[in-house]
Design an enzyme around this catalytic site. Structure first.
Site, PDB file in Angstrom:
ATOM      1  N   HIS A   1       0.177   8.558   4.490  1.00 30.62           N
ATOM      2  CA  HIS A   1       1.194   9.187   4.251  1.00 30.62           C
ATOM      3  C   HIS A   1       2.046   9.745   5.350  1.00 30.62           C
ATOM      4  O   HIS A   1       3.113  10.287   5.214  1.00 30.62           O
ATOM      5  CB  HIS A   1       0.914  10.360   3.548  1.00 30.62           C
ATOM      6  CG  HIS A   1       0.327   9.837   2.132  1.00 30.62           C
ATOM      7  ND1 HIS A   1       0.843   9.034   1.135  1.00 30.62           N
ATOM      8  CD2 HIS A   1      -0.999  10.190   1.514  1.00 30.62           C
ATOM      9  CE1 HIS A   1       0.285   8.817   0.020  1.00 30.62           C
ATOM     10  NE2 HIS A   1      -0.999   9.686   0.127  1.00 30.62           N
TER      11      HIS A   1
ATOM     12  N   ASP B   1      -4.784   2.118  -2.022  1.00 24.01           N
ATOM     13  CA  ASP B   1      -4.949   3.456  -2.290  1.00 24.01           C
ATOM     14  C   ASP B   1      -4.160   3.772  -3.662  1.00 24.01           C
ATOM     15  O   ASP B   1      -3.124   3.030  -3.987  1.00 24.01           O
ATOM     16  CB  ASP B   1      -4.671   4.389  -1.187  1.00 24.01           C
ATOM     17  CG  ASP B   1      -4.790   5.807  -1.347  1.00 24.01           C
ATOM     18  OD1 ASP B   1      -5.558   6.337  -0.599  1.00 24.01           O
ATOM     19  OD2 ASP B   1      -4.034   6.485  -2.221  1.00 24.01           O
TER      20      ASP B   1
ATOM     21  N   HIS C   1      -2.220   6.339  -4.153  1.00 23.55           N
ATOM     22  CA  HIS C   1      -1.014   6.740  -3.976  1.00 23.55           C
ATOM     23  C   HIS C   1      -0.235   5.816  -3.245  1.00 23.55           C
ATOM     24  O   HIS C   1      -0.672   5.197  -2.643  1.00 23.55           O
ATOM     25  CB  HIS C   1      -1.191   7.960  -3.162  1.00 23.55           C
ATOM     26  CG  HIS C   1      -2.002   9.283  -3.706  1.00 23.55           C
ATOM     27  ND1 HIS C   1      -3.600   9.290  -3.383  1.00 23.55           N
ATOM     28  CD2 HIS C   1      -1.654  10.156  -4.602  1.00 23.55           C
ATOM     29  CE1 HIS C   1      -3.869  10.220  -4.155  1.00 23.55           C
ATOM     30  NE2 HIS C   1      -3.120  10.842  -4.719  1.00 23.55           N
TER      31      HIS C   1
HETATM   32 ZN   LIG Z   1      -4.383   8.487  -1.962  1.00 26.30          ZN
END
Ligand SMILES: [Zn+2]
Ligand SMILES: [Zn+2]
Lengths: 592, 447
Positions: B108, B147, B149
């Protein structure tokens, strides 16, 4: 007054030390198939009972022996049934199990929580098979021995104990050992360690009992001690047999340690007949291997010093591809690893075996010792015969002095290079130790240049060349001929006691002994758990006759255990230990 | 023998807060599972020790504003360092593949770093990718992010870069943090199509996930012909994950790993630290090592309803068709307004939220259109919480002379006026930093 006996591959050494000084030394050839006799001959080579050395003043009789190592390497093991409870996960046959096993259902998870119970039908079937098997074995005079080992049983031995209790009931003369008695994480190594320990138990106790009897018959009442793979000396009756593997290389390291400054860092190189052992001492502490001992095909979790051996020594036979070869036996074993061209057609290499003593010491074959003698690097052995030995390696029309010197120099280089590569591999292993915490990674301490301390027969002859190759200083340790026996005599006891506590499950366990119990303290203990560990460890230390004030405590690890943003307990790891070490020898000691 | 490298760095002395998902305990049971199984004793497994990354290797890829000293980097630099350790081992052919099993995660964390986002401060994979391009001359790299996300940080870093294919398969951003990762995000003016987002509806299990991989992601990877493939191996698609709603199993992760067949896998998220991580990490490692992972079975049984079958396959096919049809719409910047060198400059306005520390960032990304190279990138960024501003100029790997010059011109233009300016000269492996109009040597105290 201390005695020390070290059983080596070729010779067995003995020393007698009084007031920190070496008073007597002895050396006898090792008879690998009669180790007990060898130990006693070595003991008898000392003049104990003479007026200056009364028998009653002997404090203890430490022995470092290759008994168990050899038994494993030569597969002289008692038959043991290995019964595994592997549960789910990696397939068992992903790893090379060196012995057959049987598999039963029943499973625990990584915190030791029960996932599946034992299957009573499977248990019955197993009992039937084993009864049959052991009946046959009994007729051949073998004992009924079995190891039960479960994945994650070091966290919870409930399934192992249930199965063991059942088998003992069904087969009354069965001896069952549990994998969880070896409490470190690693199901594979734990199972094999338990297996080896049981499989060498009778061999070891037989040796110990006969040795004790023979020693007592000589009027010596001091306790007999055995050197462990981790460099610790332990009373023979308290030792677990498999812990005594690898005594040889460990003894030489401790022997040098006994003659060094307490905070020194250095490399120990012990040159034997056909092998050279290498170890590392950091600030006075021998480096321990992060994994357990590896013996033959067996991976174990026996704590051991990070020692390495390389197949080169003072008796290593020199081979020359074009010269005259006096080798009559073991021709098929010839191991030509590194060839160096002398002239176009002549290759010089070192064999990994011996064929008796060096040529200059009356043997029949050119050896590394002859090369060192010819170069004037050592002063024992007959110079003329050493020269002859070098000549034997060359065709008759090429035996001029510069060529002979060239051959000897190549031999020295080969020897030094083999040892240097092994030293570098050991240092690399140390530098690449895994680290699991930030402070460990941010505080590496790798930029040493280590001096080298040599011991063993011709070790002095390679000191200068090895020092140059490794870009450091290299010198011969005192009493270098009997340094192993000194190591055995001066080794301190070791002790390690590692607590793992899961306050949420209210269980604690001790890695080294496999002890498990219920935790009655608080969910988030601090001082409380540190005291708990200290109390447990002190009790054990006292039992082993150790000085508990010497125990060192490592920083504790605390893991808060969270479930859904709530702290429901703690996992705590802590360790109290006595690291390997040696009592100091006085510098002025002279061999008798 | 084929070797699988592993760096295991659980950072047992570091957390983002005692009850935070990214805490000391996170890899504790994974360690227990892997060590207990004897995985480290497999002859083809080679364990490597962790290392600390050099700040230089970070700044080549990410801009730490207002300056690196303002960030707490210790744990993150080790996670990056571990990735580089296996990257080097791979290049030296010591290993055939590897698993960087470390925390904290990184995907991220984007081009600009004002703080921690989604538990990430430094982007492990992106820094690794640019390291390998710099020192080993790799040209094309594919990153497959599995992942749950969206790998928004990795996407951000390579958004304008035609030589890095970023594929992220994740739970639909309308139902999960960070709320991005839609099909329309396909790359910049010189890299259109090098970003692939495959947002999946909540509830999908092994079958649907593998279908998306097999029919969409892997064909795209093969078409791209990368030198190496990196897998951002987050484990929060697992059916026990507390933060997301997917239903992948540990064995499903084994199959995913087998299908991607990455050169390197790097652990990302995954916060079911008891229900999933010990099993998923084991399955991934075994799959990489070519061992049978079919016996890896979670002790917890699946309770959620799994979305699968024809319904899911049709959904994914339709989405794939839609993706192919999406065309770009660029807005061009006024050159005088931004004092830009010659060329056409696409402008994108961005709002980025740093959830860990509540920071709001406003960003203007300006990309020089170029047919010869990835194009120089100019980024003007503000931390809206503190009012701090900064400028980043990136001259890309293999930049053409015009773009390289444009980068120098921009640095010259802004180094006096911008409070801080970072020039990432990826072409010549040089990093320059100006603070209040003065050039600062960032590396003096760090070496
Ligand atoms: Zn994640
Ligand atoms: Zn260009």
């Amino acid at each position: 007054m201390k005695i020390g006996i070290d059983v080596g591959g070729t010779y067995t050494d003995a020393v007698l030390i009084d007031s920190g000084q070496v008073r007597q030394t002895g050396k006898v050839p090792t008879k690998q198939d009669r180790l007990l006799d060898t130990v006693l001959e070595a003991l008898d080579s000392l003049d104990i009972g003479a007026k200056a050395f009364p028998r009653e003043k002997v404090e203890n009789i430490p022995v470092s022996t290759t008994l168990v190592t050899n038994a494993i390497l030569q597969n002289r093991l008692s038959a043991v049934e290995l019964i595994l409870l592997p549960g789910s996960g990696m397939k068992l046959d992903s790893l090379a199990w060196p012995v057959p096993y049987r598999v039963l259902g029943g499973e625990l998870d990584y915190r030791g929580r029960r996932v599946a119970d034992l299957d009573s039908h499977e248990m019955q079937q197993l009992a039937e098979i084993l009864k049959e098997k052991f009946l046959q074995a009994k007729q051949q005079g073998e004992k009924a021995l079995a190891v039960v080992s479960g994945k994650f049983a070091h966290r919870n031995y409930i399934l192992e104990q249930q199965l063991a209790a059942y088998l003992r009931k069904e087969i009354p003369d069965l001896t069952v050992a549990l994998g969880s008695e070896w409490g470190q994480t690693n199901f594979f190594r734990r199972s094999l360690t338990a297996y080896l320990n049981l499989a060498t138990r009778d061999l070891f106790s037989d040796f110990r009992d006969k040795l004790t009897k023979a020693v007592r018959a000589r009027g010596l009442n001091a306790p007999i001690k055995i050197l462990k793979a981790d460099g610790g000396m332990q009373q023979a009756e308290n030792i677990r047999p498999v812990e005594s593997v690898y005594s040889g290389p460990v003894a030489s390291l401790l022997g040098v340690l006994a003659q060094s400054q307490p905070e020194e860092s250095y490399i120990v190189v012990d040159v034997g007949g056909t092998t050279t052992d290498i170890g590392l001492v950091l600030s006075g502490r021998p480096l321990l291997s992060s994994k357990g001992a590896h013996i033959g095909n067996f991976l174990t979790n026996v704590p051991s010093l990070a020692v390495r051996s390389v197949a080169v020594g003072g008796d290593s036979v020199i081979l020359s591809a074009a010269g005259k070869q006096t080798t009559s036996e073991g021709e098929e074993n010839i191991n030509i690893e590194e060839n160096i061209n002398i002239e176009e057609n002549i290759n010089i290499s070192l064999a990994d075996y011996r064929l008796g003593p060096a040529y200059c010491l009356g043997g029949n074959n050119p050896t590394t010792t002859d090369a060192l003698r010819y170069l004037g690097l050592i002063d024992f052995g007959d110079y003329i015969r050493a020269e002859e030995a070098m000549a034997l390696l060359l065709p008759e029309d090429m035996r001029e002095i510069p060529r002979l010197r060239n051959v000897a120099q190549k031999v020295l280089n080969l020897m030094v290079e083999k040892i240097a590569l092994t030293i570098e591999a050991l240092i690399k292993q140390w530098k690449e130790e895994p680290a699991y915490k930030i402070w460990q990674v941010l505080n590496p301490q790798h930029d040493y240049i280590f001096p080298i301390k040599l011991s063993g027969g011709g070790a002095g002859g390679i000191a200068e060349a090895l020092g140059q190759r490794m870009n450091t200083t290299a010198g011969l340790a005192k009493h270098s001929m009997v340094v192993n026996a000194i190591g055995a005599a001066m080794a301190r006891p070791t002790f390690s006691w590692t607590l793992n506590l899961d306050t949420n499950l209210r269980r604690y366990r001790i890695e080294e002994t496999g002890e498990q119990g219920e935790w009655r303290g608080s969910l988030r203990p601090h001082r409380e758990v540190e005291q708990f560990l200290k109390d447990l460890a002190s009790k054990q230390a006292k039992k082993m006759g150790l000085d508990e004030s010497q125990l060192e405590t490592e920083p504790f690890d605390y893991f808060p255990l969270i479930e859904g943003y709530l702290t429901v307990g703690q996992i705590v790891r802590g360790r109290v230990h006595l690291p390997p070490g040696a009592f100091q020898l006085q510098n002025s000691g002279l061999p008798a | 023998m084929k070797k699988t490298g592993i760096v295991f760095f659980p950072a047992f002395d570091w957390s983002l807060g005692e009850t935070h998902p990214e805490r000391e305990e996170r890899l504790l049971y994974t360690q227990e599972q892997i060590f207990e199984e004897g995985v480290m004793d497999l002859p083809q497994i080679k364990q490597y020790s962790p290392a600390v990354a050099d700040l230089r290797d970070v700044l080549r890829t990410q801009a730490l504003f207002p300056n690196p000293d303002r960030h707490d980097l210790d744990a993150h630099l080790i996670a990056v360092g571990c990735s580089l350790v296996l990257g080097k081992a791979l290049m030296a052919k010591e290993i055939t593949n590897g698993f960087v099993l470390v925390r904290p995660p990184g995907h991220h964390s984007g081009t600009v770093v004002w703080g921690n986002r989604g538990f990430c401060t430094l982007n492990n994979e992106a820094i690794l990718v640019n390291y390998l391009r710099t020192y080993y001359g790799l040209k094309k790299i594919a990153i497959v992010d599995t992942d749950v996300h969206h790998g928004d940080g990795t996407q951000d870093i390579f958004y304008y870069d035609p030589n890095v294919l970023c594929i992220s398969i994740h739970q639909d951003g309308r139902t999960l943090y960070p709320g991005t990762g839609f099909c329309e995000e396909k790359g910049g003016p010189n890299s259109w199509g090098s970003i692939v987002n495959i947002p999946l509806p909540p509830g999908i299990g092994d079958e649907g996930f593998l279908y998306a991989l097999e029919k969409w992601a892997m064909p795209a990877v093969r078409e791209f012909k990368p030198d190496i493939i990196i897998n951002s191996a987050g484990q929060d698609n697992h059916f026990t994950d507390p933060l997301a709603s997917m239903n992948v199993t540990a064995r499903g992760y084994g199959k995913i790993t087998e299908m991607i067949s990455p050169d390197l896998a790097v652990l990302e998220g995954g916060y079911s630290i008891q229900g999933a991580l010990p099993y998923v990490n084991l399955a991934i490692l075994l799959a990489l090592a070519g061992e049978d992972y079919s016996g890896v079975i979670e002790s917890q049984k699946m309770k959620r309803r799994v979305l699968g079958g024809e319904e899911v396959r049709a959904y994914i096919d339709k989405l794939h068709e839609y993706y192919k049809q999406i065309e770009p719409r660029w807005r061009y910047a006024q050159r005088q307004e931004w004092r830009l060198p010659a060329g056409n400059w696409v402008i994108r306005e961005r709002d980025i939220y740093y959830d860990t520390e509540g920071i709001r960032e406003q960003r203007y990304d300006l990309i020089r259109e170029c047919r010869q190279c990835g194009g120089t990138v100019f980024i003007s960024t503000s931390n809206l919480n503190t009012g701090e501003k900064a400028v980043l100029v990136k001259i890309p790997f293999e930049a053409c002379p015009a773009c390289e010059q444009a980068g120098y011109d921009l640095a010259e233009q802004y180094k006096k006026s911008a409070p801080t300016l970072l020039l990432q000269n990826q072409l010549h492996n040089r990093i320059s930093f100006w603070e209040n109009g003065k050039e600062v040597n960032l590396f003096a105290t760090h070496n």
